[in-house]
Design a protein around this motif. Sequence first.
Motif, short mmCIF file in Angstrom:
data_model
loop_
_atom_site.label_atom_id
_atom_site.label_comp_id
_atom_site.label_asym_id
_atom_site.label_seq_id
_atom_site.Cartn_x
_atom_site.Cartn_y
_atom_site.Cartn_z
N VAL A 33 0.85 -1.19 0.00
CA VAL A 33 0.00 0.00 0.00
C VAL A 33 0.88 1.23 0.00
CG1 VAL A 33 -1.78 1.27 1.27
CG2 VAL A 33 -1.74 -1.23 1.33
N ILE A 34 0.52 2.21 -0.82
CA ILE A 34 1.28 3.47 -0.81
C ILE A 34 0.28 4.61 -0.89
CG2 ILE A 34 1.64 3.43 -3.32
CD1 ILE A 34 4.31 4.73 -2.85
N ASN A 35 0.42 5.58 0.00
CA ASN A 35 -0.53 6.69 0.09
C ASN A 35 -1.98 6.21 0.12
OD1 ASN A 35 1.71 8.19 -0.28
ND2 ASN A 35 1.26 8.80 -2.38
N ASP A 36 -2.24 5.21 0.94
CA ASP A 36 -3.58 4.64 1.07
C ASP A 36 -4.08 4.01 -0.23
OD1 ASP A 36 -3.73 5.59 3.68
OD2 ASP A 36 -4.38 7.56 2.97
N LYS A 37 -3.17 3.82 -1.18
CA LYS A 37 -3.59 3.21 -2.43
C LYS A 37 -3.02 1.80 -2.47
CE LYS A 37 -3.02 3.80 -7.35
NZ LYS A 37 -1.99 4.27 -8.26
N LYS A 38 -3.90 0.84 -2.68
CA LYS A 38 -3.46 -0.55 -2.69
C LYS A 38 -2.88 -0.88 -4.06
CE LYS A 38 -4.70 -4.22 0.26
NZ LYS A 38 -5.70 -4.85 1.09
N ILE A 39 -1.58 -1.18 -4.09
CA ILE A 39 -0.94 -1.44 -5.37
C ILE A 39 -0.83 -2.94 -5.61
CG2 ILE A 39 1.22 -1.18 -6.63
CD1 ILE A 39 1.35 1.61 -5.43
N LEU A 40 -0.55 -3.69 -4.55
CA LEU A 40 -0.59 -5.15 -4.65
C LEU A 40 -1.44 -5.65 -3.50
CD1 LEU A 40 3.17 -5.96 -5.34
CD2 LEU A 40 1.28 -6.07 -6.97
N GLY A 53 1.06 -8.98 -17.53
CA GLY A 53 -0.14 -8.28 -17.06
C GLY A 53 -0.17 -6.89 -17.64
N PRO A 54 -1.34 -6.31 -17.68
CA PRO A 54 -1.45 -4.99 -18.29
C PRO A 54 -0.66 -3.93 -17.55
CG PRO A 54 -3.55 -5.70 -17.34
CD PRO A 54 -2.62 -6.83 -17.23
N SER A 55 -0.47 -2.81 -18.21
CA SER A 55 0.27 -1.68 -17.63
C SER A 55 -0.40 -1.24 -16.34
CB SER A 55 0.28 -0.55 -18.64
OG SER A 55 1.18 0.42 -18.24
N GLY A 56 0.41 -1.00 -15.31
CA GLY A 56 -0.13 -0.56 -14.03
C GLY A 56 -0.59 -1.70 -13.15
N ALA A 57 -0.31 -2.94 -13.57
CA ALA A 57 -0.77 -4.09 -12.79
C ALA A 57 0.02 -4.27 -11.50
CB ALA A 57 -0.66 -5.36 -13.63
N GLY A 58 1.22 -3.69 -11.45
CA GLY A 58 2.05 -3.83 -10.25
C GLY A 58 3.24 -4.74 -10.46
N LYS A 59 3.62 -4.97 -11.71
CA LYS A 59 4.73 -5.88 -12.00
C LYS A 59 6.06 -5.32 -11.49
CE LYS A 59 3.84 -5.65 -16.43
NZ LYS A 59 2.72 -4.69 -16.39
N SER A 60 6.32 -4.04 -11.81
CA SER A 60 7.58 -3.45 -11.36
C SER A 60 7.63 -3.39 -9.84
CB SER A 60 7.73 -2.04 -11.92
OG SER A 60 7.71 -2.08 -13.32
N THR A 61 6.48 -3.08 -9.24
CA THR A 61 6.42 -3.03 -7.78
C THR A 61 6.77 -4.38 -7.19
OG1 THR A 61 4.65 -1.41 -8.05
CG2 THR A 61 4.96 -2.34 -5.85
N LEU A 62 6.25 -5.43 -7.81
CA LEU A 62 6.53 -6.78 -7.32
C LEU A 62 8.03 -7.07 -7.38
CD1 LEU A 62 5.35 -9.45 -6.30
CD2 LEU A 62 5.19 -10.19 -8.67
N GLN A 87 16.38 -2.29 -13.99
CA GLN A 87 15.20 -1.44 -13.89
C GLN A 87 14.51 -1.26 -15.24
OE1 GLN A 87 17.85 1.58 -12.41
NE2 GLN A 87 16.50 1.99 -10.68
N GLN A 88 13.23 -0.93 -15.15
CA GLN A 88 12.45 -0.73 -16.36
C GLN A 88 13.02 0.39 -17.22
OE1 GLN A 88 8.32 -0.23 -15.56
NE2 GLN A 88 7.75 -0.39 -17.69
N ARG A 89 13.33 1.51 -16.55
CA ARG A 89 14.00 2.58 -17.28
C ARG A 89 15.47 2.58 -16.85
NH1 ARG A 89 10.57 7.54 -16.02
NH2 ARG A 89 8.94 6.02 -15.57
N ASP A 144 13.19 -6.13 -15.76
CA ASP A 144 11.96 -5.39 -15.99
C ASP A 144 11.94 -4.88 -17.42
OD1 ASP A 144 9.57 -4.16 -15.63
OD2 ASP A 144 10.14 -3.09 -13.79
N GLU A 145 11.30 -5.61 -18.29
CA GLU A 145 11.23 -5.29 -19.71
C GLU A 145 12.60 -4.91 -20.28
OE1 GLU A 145 7.93 -2.91 -20.96
OE2 GLU A 145 7.05 -3.05 -18.97
N PRO A 146 13.55 -5.84 -20.28
CA PRO A 146 14.94 -5.51 -20.63
C PRO A 146 15.14 -5.19 -22.10
CG PRO A 146 14.72 -7.86 -20.34
CD PRO A 146 13.41 -7.27 -19.94
#
Lengths: 251, 310
Positions: free
Chosen positions: A23-30, A47-56, A94-96, A169-171
Amino acid sequence: MSKLNQVIIPTTCLYSLQAVDFVINDKKILSDISIDLEPGVITGIIGPSGAGKSTLLSLLNKLLSPTGGEIFFDGRNLSEYPSQELRKLVGLVQQRPHLFAGTVRYNLEYGPKIWKIKYSDEDLLELMSKVALPADFLDREIDGLSGGEQQRVSFARSLANQPCVLLLDEPTSALDIVSSEIIENTIKQLAKEGMKIIIVTHSLQQTQDLTEQLLFLKDGCFIEKTSTIDFFKKYDEEEIRTFFKSKTEEE
Amino acid sequence: MAFIDIFNDIWSTLSNVDILIRIALSSVMLLIIVILSLWQNVGMETMFLWSFFRGFIQIVLMGSILTLIFDISKIWLLYIVLISMCVFAAFSISRRYRYPKMFLIELLAITSSSIFILTLVMFSGVPAAFEGIIPYPPQGEFIIPMGSMVISNTMVITSIVLERTKSDILKAKGSVEAALALGDSSTNAVRTILRDSYKAGLMPSTSRVAILGIVSIPGLMSGMIIGGVPPVEAAVYQIVIFLMILSSSFPASIIANALFTRQFFTKEHQFDLVFLNQLAKIEEEKNAQIKKNKKKMDKLKEKLRRKNKK
Ligand SMILES: Nc1ncnc2c1ncn2[C@@H]1O[C@H](COP(=O)(O)OP(=O)(O)OP(=O)(O)O)[C@@H](O)[C@H]1O
Ligand SMILES: [Mg+2]
């Protein structure tokens, strides 16, 4: 390079996630993710963009800590695992690509310097050939590099640390087909040498070519874990296309 | 009794017509910078007005009781005055940069460094070596102005350093994280950022030293020469002051940076998301303020336009 397959940890279970929340800023990411990951296979995370893959991925090498639940690596709870030691074993691309200001050499030697690993110029060049970087790049400043070149330096930088697990992450997201192929072959080779690989990808072809098992995430939830073969049997083309949606939209 | 006399004195001087004219004339300059700030949307108008108003009151009061302070010769009393100056410096910085724990960080950094340097100078051979120019044994007349220069410069320099550190870490968050991902410690991961912040903070004072005598003739030295001190001796004294400023500001910046950057990370060498979130909120408030100012300016422009049409 013989150095790369030095340390291999014998494990029955590489990672085990138990009811992991982030959870970050009261927002559940995973939310409520429970998975066991066996070693010895290349695991894809899709998974689609914003699914939480990088966070994982960040959770797996402890750049982030779960706000709920527990993660075990090699049987040890990550909350008790010293971060720096863990990150030596578990590399992250990293992704970027965020390179350090300086030369390509400086970037490649950054990790080895921390861990007192000696690299000769030949070793560095061999490392660069694995990621399809020409030899004359070694002493170039990173300022002038293209996006794809930066991505390859970033990959090589993580490899230089000689990890036994590699989180990617998306190398190849910024690469042309030829360099992508070289990188993919390198990944296969590393896996053959015993490195455990977890790769986030938006590429259908890469999923088919590289991975043996898949984790499917959506909106921060873990949907399923299947072998790649089963995955492609189970869903028809149209459905699969929607899973990789963000990438196909870009193309 | 003495204080009432002082206030009467201030009042009668300030109500003098000549003085009022001088203040009014200088206010024109203040008006210019306020207009420029509005025009360029810098958002510093209230800060300009408030700083000058406050500074004016403070310096008038200070000037009037200076004679009292200059007579202080009890060492402990001098230290109380110096430390209060440090507290005040830390307080005003923490009001301007509202980052978490700013007051404590600045207080520790400014007090430890500047009091250390001042003590070193006071009790070393410096005052004795300057006998005839400065009173010996050390007295308020010498310690307080010197202390104020050291403390105020340390305050300004540490705040530049911290501001720079903050924005650079946020800008380079990705590559700091890349370093952490390679197993680097959080202190080492921000090392080059801190290095740049010291440069940013110390450069202005250092360049001021480099152009001494050519472009700038410091007020302190001019005052001493006018007061009858031989120019060479005044020059040496001036250099000592600059050295004190830098040798107080540098360690103060290191201390401030160490305490400040610790907040960015957890013990596990991760970014502290709670702290980053706090910073983001502070930044948001600042931007909201700037937006508000912009609206004010737009209204003003609109008014002017209408007037012109008429
Ligand atoms: N520091 C943060 N603050 C707020 N929200 C965040 C933060 N980091 C990630 N998120 C949000 O978490 C969600 C998951 O992000 P993440 O980067 O893990 O997605 P992803 O699956 O990797 O997506 P992509 O395929 O586009 O890379 C997104 O909605 C993102 O906006
Ligand atoms: Mg991502």
